[in-house]
Design a protein around this motif. Structure first.
Motif, short mmCIF file in Angstrom:
data_model
loop_
_atom_site.label_atom_id
_atom_site.label_comp_id
_atom_site.label_asym_id
_atom_site.label_seq_id
_atom_site.Cartn_x
_atom_site.Cartn_y
_atom_site.Cartn_z
N ILE A 158 0.70 -1.26 -0.02
CA ILE A 158 0.09 0.33 0.12
C ILE A 158 0.96 1.18 -0.05
CG2 ILE A 158 -1.84 1.35 1.13
CD1 ILE A 158 -2.54 -1.43 2.42
N SER A 159 0.65 2.22 -0.76
CA SER A 159 1.26 3.23 -0.96
C SER A 159 0.46 4.64 -0.76
CB SER A 159 1.94 3.61 -2.63
OG SER A 159 2.64 2.58 -2.81
N SER A 160 1.00 5.53 0.00
CA SER A 160 0.46 6.78 0.23
C SER A 160 0.49 7.64 -1.09
CB SER A 160 0.92 7.60 1.38
OG SER A 160 0.68 8.70 1.26
N GLU A 161 -0.32 8.55 -1.57
CA GLU A 161 -0.32 9.43 -2.61
C GLU A 161 0.86 10.48 -2.40
OE1 GLU A 161 -2.83 12.52 -5.29
OE2 GLU A 161 -3.27 11.96 -3.14
N GLU A 162 0.66 11.07 -0.87
CA GLU A 162 1.52 12.00 -0.76
C GLU A 162 2.99 11.58 -0.64
OE1 GLU A 162 2.33 14.60 3.43
OE2 GLU A 162 0.15 13.42 3.20
N THR A 163 3.18 10.32 -0.19
CA THR A 163 4.70 9.93 -0.04
C THR A 163 5.01 9.58 -1.62
OG1 THR A 163 4.25 8.66 2.04
CG2 THR A 163 6.16 7.95 0.79
N LEU A 164 4.36 9.23 -2.36
CA LEU A 164 4.73 8.90 -3.83
C LEU A 164 5.00 10.29 -4.46
CD1 LEU A 164 2.08 6.08 -5.00
CD2 LEU A 164 4.61 5.77 -4.55
N ASN A 165 4.25 11.37 -4.15
CA ASN A 165 4.52 12.60 -4.60
C ASN A 165 5.97 13.25 -4.13
OD1 ASN A 165 2.42 12.93 -6.12
ND2 ASN A 165 1.19 13.90 -4.47
N GLN A 166 6.32 12.91 -2.81
CA GLN A 166 7.48 13.43 -2.13
C GLN A 166 8.57 12.59 -3.06
OE1 GLN A 166 7.19 12.67 1.93
NE2 GLN A 166 5.93 14.29 2.13
N ILE A 167 8.60 11.37 -3.23
CA ILE A 167 9.48 10.52 -3.90
C ILE A 167 9.77 10.90 -5.15
CG2 ILE A 167 10.20 8.10 -4.84
CD1 ILE A 167 8.72 6.92 -2.32
N ALA A 168 8.77 11.35 -5.67
CA ALA A 168 8.73 11.71 -7.42
C ALA A 168 9.38 13.07 -7.44
CB ALA A 168 7.30 12.01 -8.09
N ASN A 169 9.31 13.98 -6.42
CA ASN A 169 9.90 15.22 -6.44
C ASN A 169 11.42 15.02 -6.31
OD1 ASN A 169 7.63 16.84 -6.58
ND2 ASN A 169 7.32 16.84 -4.43
N HIS A 170 11.98 14.01 -5.60
CA HIS A 170 13.32 13.67 -5.60
C HIS A 170 13.94 12.85 -6.58
CE1 HIS A 170 13.32 16.19 -1.47
NE2 HIS A 170 12.40 15.21 -1.21
N TYR A 171 13.18 11.86 -6.72
CA TYR A 171 13.97 10.73 -7.52
C TYR A 171 12.81 10.29 -8.69
CZ TYR A 171 17.07 10.73 -3.68
OH TYR A 171 17.71 11.29 -2.69
N PRO A 172 12.74 11.17 -9.64
CA PRO A 172 11.68 10.77 -10.69
C PRO A 172 11.68 9.50 -11.47
CG PRO A 172 12.98 12.72 -11.23
CD PRO A 172 13.38 12.34 -10.09
N GLN A 173 13.03 9.12 -11.61
CA GLN A 173 13.23 7.86 -12.26
C GLN A 173 13.14 6.58 -11.74
OE1 GLN A 173 17.27 8.96 -13.98
NE2 GLN A 173 16.28 9.09 -16.00
N LEU A 174 12.63 6.49 -10.41
CA LEU A 174 12.57 5.62 -9.68
C LEU A 174 11.53 4.71 -10.09
CD1 LEU A 174 13.97 4.84 -6.76
CD2 LEU A 174 11.92 5.55 -5.74
N LYS A 175 11.42 3.40 -9.89
CA LYS A 175 10.14 2.81 -10.22
C LYS A 175 9.43 2.17 -8.84
CE LYS A 175 12.44 0.89 -14.13
NZ LYS A 175 13.96 0.77 -13.63
N VAL A 176 8.42 2.29 -8.67
CA VAL A 176 7.45 1.89 -7.58
C VAL A 176 6.45 0.99 -8.25
CG1 VAL A 176 5.95 2.62 -5.74
CG2 VAL A 176 7.74 3.99 -6.52
N TYR A 177 6.51 -0.31 -7.30
CA TYR A 177 5.44 -1.26 -7.72
C TYR A 177 4.48 -1.50 -6.53
CZ TYR A 177 8.71 -2.62 -11.36
OH TYR A 177 9.40 -2.57 -12.51
N THR A 178 3.20 -1.20 -6.68
CA THR A 178 2.38 -1.10 -5.36
C THR A 178 1.33 -1.91 -5.85
OG1 THR A 178 1.26 0.15 -3.84
CG2 THR A 178 1.39 1.11 -5.95
N THR A 179 0.19 -2.20 -4.98
CA THR A 179 -1.09 -2.98 -5.19
C THR A 179 -2.14 -1.96 -5.01
OG1 THR A 179 -1.28 -3.89 -3.00
CG2 THR A 179 -0.16 -5.44 -4.65
N LYS A 180 -2.02 -0.78 -4.32
CA LYS A 180 -3.11 0.00 -3.73
C LYS A 180 -2.40 1.46 -3.54
CE LYS A 180 -7.06 0.50 -0.82
NZ LYS A 180 -7.71 -0.40 0.31
N ILE A 181 -2.88 2.35 -3.80
CA ILE A 181 -2.70 3.80 -3.61
C ILE A 181 -3.74 4.47 -2.88
CG2 ILE A 181 -1.85 6.09 -4.56
CD1 ILE A 181 -0.93 4.57 -7.07
N ILE A 182 -3.38 5.00 -1.80
CA ILE A 182 -4.25 5.53 -0.72
C ILE A 182 -4.12 7.15 -1.34
CG2 ILE A 182 -4.86 6.14 1.48
CD1 ILE A 182 -3.57 3.49 2.49
#
Length: 186
Positions: A158-182
């Protein structure tokens, strides 16, 4: 550039996600985690065929390329139920316990870890990504181990949208695999 997020929609995962409750939580996380790691590694594990000539036939075996290493970095106290069976199926994978609550703990956990950025694959595994402590680990891998964010993958149930946004701001080339986004309530 935007973050590469892969939401896994496997039917078995979706059924297990709906059944997560206090009574069956650990059992469901175990199966969801196993399927999630399967989905992630099926793209990255390099398999070689070995042919053995016998008198009347040729046998072949599929084996993992020994020139590459596969690392799962995780806080085992949070993800033991997810990671527990992986080593049985893939004994060649290195599972490293990392407490990434702060930089000192990260340094203590993986300072001696040797990673070849050209060959090795890194997967950070979490149950729920709901705060930015994972960014501490990514930052450490990036700066101290010279890994580019495109070579790091995150697998979380499970991923938080807010955390994903923070990760995207710092590391946009990262790959995230998740089953659910809150998603944060707007």
């Amino acid at each position: 550039m935007t973050l590469n997020i892969y939401e896994i929609f496997h039917p078995i995962i979706k059924i297990l996600l709906t059944r997560i409750n206090k009574n069956q939580e650990e059992e469901n996380y175990k199966y969801i985690g196993f399927l999630l790691i399967y989905e992630i590694f099926r793209k990255y594990i390099d398999i070689n065929k070995i042919y053995i000539k016998q008198v009347r036939k040729i046998k072949y075996y599929d084996v993992i390329n020994k020139n590459k290493k596969y690392f799962i970095l995780t806080n085992l106290s949070n993800t033991y139920d997810i990671i527990n069976e992986i080593k049985t199926v893939l004994p060649q994978i290195y599972i490293i316990h990392v407490d990434y609550s702060n930089t000192e703990q990260i340094e203590k956990s993986i300072k001696d870890l040797e990673i070849d950025s050209e060959k090795d694959k890194i997967l950070i595994v979490e149950k729920i990504t709901k705060n930015n402590t994972i960014i501490n680990l990514i930052k450490y891998l990036n700066k101290k181990k010279s890994l580019h964010s495109k070579d790091i993958n995150i697998g979380c149930i499970i991923s938080s949208e807010e955390t994903l946004n923070q990760i995207a701001n710092h590391y946009p080339q990262l790959k995230v695999y998740t089953t659910k986004i809150i998603y944060k309530n707007k």
